[in-house]
Design an enzyme around this catalytic site. Structure first.
Site, PDB file in Angstrom:
ATOM      1  N   ARG A 170      -7.972 -11.215   8.915  1.00 32.05           N
ATOM      2  CA  ARG A 170      -8.515 -12.521   9.301  1.00 32.05           C
ATOM      3  C   ARG A 170      -8.906 -13.308   8.045  1.00 32.05           C
ATOM      4  NH1 ARG A 170     -12.848 -15.594   8.431  1.00 32.05           N
ATOM      5  NH2 ARG A 170     -14.198 -13.775   8.638  1.00 32.05           N
ATOM      6  N   ASP A 171      -9.881 -12.822   7.294  1.00 29.67           N
ATOM      7  CA  ASP A 171     -10.317 -13.541   6.095  1.00 29.67           C
ATOM      8  C   ASP A 171      -9.212 -13.582   5.048  1.00 29.67           C
ATOM      9  OD1 ASP A 171     -12.142 -14.976   4.595  1.00 29.67           O
ATOM     10  OD2 ASP A 171     -13.762 -13.555   4.898  1.00 29.67           O
ATOM     11  N   HIS A 224      -6.667 -16.622   4.531  1.00 25.99           N
ATOM     12  CA  HIS A 224      -6.913 -17.793   3.674  1.00 25.99           C
ATOM     13  C   HIS A 224      -6.065 -17.746   2.405  1.00 25.99           C
ATOM     14  CE1 HIS A 224     -10.238 -19.582   5.891  1.00 25.99           C
ATOM     15  NE2 HIS A 224     -10.861 -18.426   5.945  1.00 25.99           N
ATOM     16  N   SER A 246     -20.969 -16.950   1.629  1.00 29.89           N
ATOM     17  CA  SER A 246     -19.678 -17.639   1.713  1.00 29.89           C
ATOM     18  C   SER A 246     -19.167 -18.157   0.378  1.00 29.89           C
ATOM     19  CB  SER A 246     -19.789 -18.813   2.699  1.00 29.89           C
ATOM     20  OG  SER A 246     -20.315 -18.391   3.924  1.00 29.89           O
ATOM     21  N   HIS A 269     -21.805  -9.837   4.650  1.00 30.57           N
ATOM     22  CA  HIS A 269     -20.411 -10.141   4.314  1.00 30.57           C
ATOM     23  C   HIS A 269     -20.419 -10.824   2.949  1.00 30.57           C
ATOM     24  CE1 HIS A 269     -16.272 -11.802   5.364  1.00 30.57           C
ATOM     25  NE2 HIS A 269     -16.651 -12.657   4.420  1.00 30.57           N
ATOM     26  N   HIS A 304     -18.704 -12.168  -0.908  1.00 29.64           N
ATOM     27  CA  HIS A 304     -17.561 -12.705  -1.645  1.00 29.64           C
ATOM     28  C   HIS A 304     -17.780 -12.445  -3.129  1.00 29.64           C
ATOM     29  CE1 HIS A 304     -15.173 -15.009   1.420  1.00 29.64           C
ATOM     30  NE2 HIS A 304     -16.268 -14.724   2.106  1.00 29.64           N
TER      31      HIS A 304
END
Length: 343
Positions: free
Chosen positions: A12-13, A16, A166, A193, A195
């Protein structure tokens, strides 16, 4: 050892990073490998979630229905997860995902806008499925604000709540303070989550687990936009060495990561200059290509654009603000240029 549940949003991620062009064969192959590694939850979908395939953020290679049915068929041990952003997806999208056998549903909202999740969490609660709520761009809110928003989500029916870093902006003490505040405010599992814009995603994830988070996200080879996500095949053994049990087969996990690098991505994400700047500025790294394109045409420094966007607290969905910032910086630059001596 304390148990930590790993969620894997590679399918899913990671979309991108390839403009949402993963096809059914790639989805199935990675899902099978993740399932063999006993990864507890494998998330699938358009990068922006259910219902998001569009000209504005990118058409997916295959429909949501194809993605969900393909991955569902490939999973024997792992549960299937989906993600939705209110405004892109709808309650009907959630119901279709329920029909495809999705097990875990995440509703993503801006860090201070939990009320936008109320309707969708209600739909999931009434359907009797597992519903989570994640607060995005969480560096824009204080620990106390995030704790209050998380408690509000639990009141709407969320069975797990947490935060997304994010923009890859956090350092471990930032994560410790925010996760600790949320853990103290709710009696549900807490999610983190990360990054990797500043190279801190694994360290931040360990800090989250140590502060009480029991659901941690990671992607194979860090597959994701910009500098990418927490690198899953590093995260799992580091968590295990830190005293957290994941139940994941290390060798099979490494095999899944190798497959992901060969078959899903042109190259693994790296922490390059614009990713570092977006992390420092606290700006969603998915803005990178648009910032570089407009800055180059206008002759302005893209680093200045990122820092100005950060000052204005730009969030995903506000891509039009990039145009305004570039235009203003270009105008300032022209005014600052010395006037030539007239003959």
């Amino acid at each position: 050892m304390r148990n930590v549940v790993i969620h894997d949003p590679t399918l899913r991620d990671g979309q991108h990073a390839v403009r949402h062009q993963l096809g059914a064969t790639a989805l199935r192959r990675y899902a099978e490998a993740a399932d063999a590694a006993r990864i507890p939850v494998v998330e699938v979908g358009h990068g922006n979630g259910l219902g998001a395939s569009s000209l504005q953020v990118g058409r997916a290679a295959v429909t949501d229905d194809v993605m969900l049915s393909t991955v569902r068929e490939a999973l024997r041990h792992s549960r299937m997860g989906v993600f939705m952003l209110p405004g892109w997806g709808t309650s009907d999208d959630l119901r279709r995902a329920i029909g495809h056998g999705a097990d875990v549903f995440r509703i993503g909202v801006h860090a201070t806008e939990t009320s936008l999740a109320e309707r969708h969490l209600g739909v999931l609660r009434d359907a009797g499925v597992e519903a989570h709520c994640v607060l995005m761009m969480s560096h824009m809110a204080s620990p106390a604000e995030l704790a209050a928003q998380a408690a509000q989500a639990v009141g709407y029916g969320a069975q797990a709540v947490g935060i997304m870093d994010s923009a890859g902006h956090f350092l471990p003490p930032d994560v410790t303070a925010r996760i600790g505040a949320i853990v103290a405010a709710v009696d549900t599992p807490v999610i983190f989550h990360g990054h990797d814009n500043l190279g801190m995603a694994v360290a931040n994830s360990v800090a989250a687990a140590q502060a009480g988070a029991s659901i941690i996200d990671g992607c194979a080879r860090g597959f994701g936009a910009g500098a990418g996500n927490t690198q899953l095949e590093v995260l799992v053994p580091v968590l295990e060495r830190s005293g957290f049990a994941t139940g994941i087969d290390l060798y099979a996990l490494l095999d899944a990561a190798d497959l992901a690098e060969r078959e899903l991505m042109p190259a693994p994400p790296v922490t390059e200059s614009m990713s570092i700047v977006s992390g420092l500025a606290g700006v969603f790294s998915g803005f990178k290509h648009r910032v570089l394109d407009l800055s180059t045409r206008a002759g302005v420094d893209p680093r200045d654009v990122f820092f100005e966007l950060g000052r204005r607290q730009a969030i995903a969905g506000q891509e039009d603000l990039i145009v305004d910032v570039v235009a203003e910086l270009s105008a300032r630059q022209r005014v600052a240029e010395p006037v030539g001596i007239q003959q």
